[in-house]
Design an enzyme around this catalytic site. Structure first.
Site, mmCIF file in Angstrom:
data_model
loop_
_atom_site.group_PDB
_atom_site.id
_atom_site.type_symbol
_atom_site.label_atom_id
_atom_site.label_comp_id
_atom_site.label_asym_id
_atom_site.label_seq_id
_atom_site.Cartn_x
_atom_site.Cartn_y
_atom_site.Cartn_z
ATOM 1 C CB CYS A 1 -3.666 3.060 -1.554
ATOM 2 S SG CYS A 1 -5.027 3.974 -1.532
ATOM 3 C CE LYS B 1 -7.408 -0.542 6.441
ATOM 4 N NZ LYS B 1 -8.662 0.405 4.879
ATOM 5 C CD GLN C 1 -7.134 -4.516 4.156
ATOM 6 O OE1 GLN C 1 -8.219 -5.120 4.698
ATOM 7 N NE2 GLN C 1 -7.078 -3.532 3.788
ATOM 8 C CG HIS D 1 -1.783 0.516 1.478
ATOM 9 N ND1 HIS D 1 -1.473 2.364 1.730
ATOM 10 C CD2 HIS D 1 -3.677 0.794 1.069
ATOM 11 C CE1 HIS D 1 -2.552 2.839 1.665
ATOM 12 N NE2 HIS D 1 -3.659 2.234 1.757
ATOM 13 C CG ASP E 1 0.161 -2.874 6.294
ATOM 14 O OD1 ASP E 1 -0.914 -2.877 7.078
ATOM 15 O OD2 ASP E 1 0.137 -1.987 4.926
#
Ligand code: PLP
Length: 405
Positions: A365, A227, A204, A124, A201
């Site tokens: 993104c 999220k 998600q 991202h 990261d």
């Protein structure tokens, strides 16, 4: 849990009963942000109605209650990700701020001229640009792991990028565009054998997979509340205590200090050293309810419901003539980026919206990833706990009708 309580879960999310363009809302934009259950909405409103106060500094009843509720979220998150101590849990505004915090702070003490950082083609923008910025300012070298046509990390290419100058690897756990679940465990193992710091990261992954930062053995893990059924404007950086101790603060101001004079300032203990200024108190408190909500259903139950939805959607999409799914990794979650032969993704987004279906269109993104696939964008369907096979049927039916108009 025998049967996944889908109807009950759907009832917990007030927005799901709304109508969009005279159709029942079908919300498939979960990778962008998830909807919020009533318990989260109520807890934020309860804070403002009944105990709104600033935290940590007040001694009055409201301030003590707000501080207690705020710090309870930190304890809950510590357990949720399996951290050793609440000192390792830092509140931010989201994943983006978390990655900026880590990169800016490491740029001041860990990353020197000539050092190398490795990211991947599927990152991202928020896991590209902060590293690019410090690569420019500190004269670092940014290397990029190649991704296959299916959307999988090429481990051999990754290994070939490692040199004695490699200081850090920052990698997305689950791609927001492809849905690929990366083999982060393996990558972290290779990194620790080579004395390379790791940043994961988790934007998600946190709502879809059980995370244990200790068994992963990553140095940092970052994620966003919004999220995972929580509010916007709240995120978390998990960092190993011994590294956080050595890192300089990200921002200066109130809360992050012990003593200030015009000649010298001493910094606060962890985690407050990284939490300058008044935080997003009400939303951090709301985030606690989101975590409890996920834990009450159970991440294993969520995962198995979402895996069956993913399989159902995959099968249905694969049967449609004239669509191409971008990202067909063996190990993936229910995120489907696709293009159709005759409708531009942007038009498709509008046409589906007219039928009450919300999905994402654009580059998500991840422009370098789009470039790799020679695309400027896709339509993206992303699934969450409250989605159903009926919704997938309605979506597939609507898509086929639009494509055959
Ligand atoms: C994989 C990934 N990383 C980082 C981010 C940035 O998260 P936020 O906008 O909450 O800071 C996102 C958001 O879409 C994401 O999907």
């Amino acid at each position: 849990m025998n049967k996944f309580p889908l109807n009950k879960i759907r009832d917990d999310f007030p927005i799901l009963s709304s109508k969009i363009n005279n159709h029942h809302l079908v919300y498939f934009d979960n990778a962008a942000t998830t909807q919020k259950p009533k318990c989260v909405i109520d807890s934020i409103s309860n804070y403002y109605k009944n105990y709104n106060a600033n935290i940590h500094r007040g001694i009055h009843t409201l301030a003590e209650r707000a501080t207690e509720e705020f710090e309870q979220t930190r304890s809950l998150i510590k357990n949720f990700v399996g951290a050793s101590s609440t000192k390792e849990i830092i509140f931010t505004r989201g994943t983006t701020e978390g990655l900026n915090l880590i990169s800016s702070s490491l740029a001041k003490f860990h990353l020197k001229e000539g050092d190398e950082i490795i990211i991947s083609e599927m990152e991202h923008h928020s896991n590209i640009v902060p590293w690019q910025m410090i690569a420019n300012s500190n004269k670092l070298n940014l290397k990029v792991i190649k991704v296959s046509e299916e959307g999988e990390i090429n481990i051999n290419h990754f290994k070939s990028l490692i040199t004695h100058k490699t200081k850090l690897v920052s990698l997305v756990y689950i791609s927001n565009t492809l849905g690929t679940i990366n083999p982060v465990q393996n990558i972290i193992k290779i990194c620790s054998q080579n004395n390379i710091m790791t940043v994961i990261d988790g934007a998600q992954s946190s709502a879809h997979k059980k995370i244990n930062v200790k068994s992963l053995n990553c140095d940092f893990y970052v994620f966003s509340a919004h999220k995972m059924y929580g509010p916007t404007g709240v995120g978390v950086v998990y960092g190993k205590e011994e590294i956080l101790e050595k890192m300089p603060p990200y921002m200066g101001g109130g809360e992050m200090i012990k003593d200030v004079s015009f000649t010298k300032t001493s910094y606060n203990d962890l985690p407050y050293k990284f939490e300058a200024g008044t935080p997003n108190i009400g939303d951090v408190i709301g985030f606690k309810e989101a975590i409890k909500y996920i834990e009450d259903i159970g991440l294993e139950n969520i995962e198995s419901h979402e895996i069956s939805l993913k399989k159902y959607a995959e099968k249905a999409l694969n049967k449609i003539d004239g669509i191409k799914i971008v990202g067909t990794a063996k190990n993936k979650i229910g995120i489907f980026s696709f293009i159709t032969k005759n409708i531009h993704y942007y038009d498709l987004g509008l046409l589906l919206d007219a039928k009450g279906i919300a999905l994402r269109t654009g580059h998500h993104c991840t422009q370098p990833l789009m470039d790799k696939f020679n695309l400027d964008g896709t339509a993206r369907l992303s699934l969450a706990i409250y989605n159903s096979t009926d919704e997938i049927d309605y979506f597939v039916d609507s898509l086929i009708k639009l494509m055959n108009r």
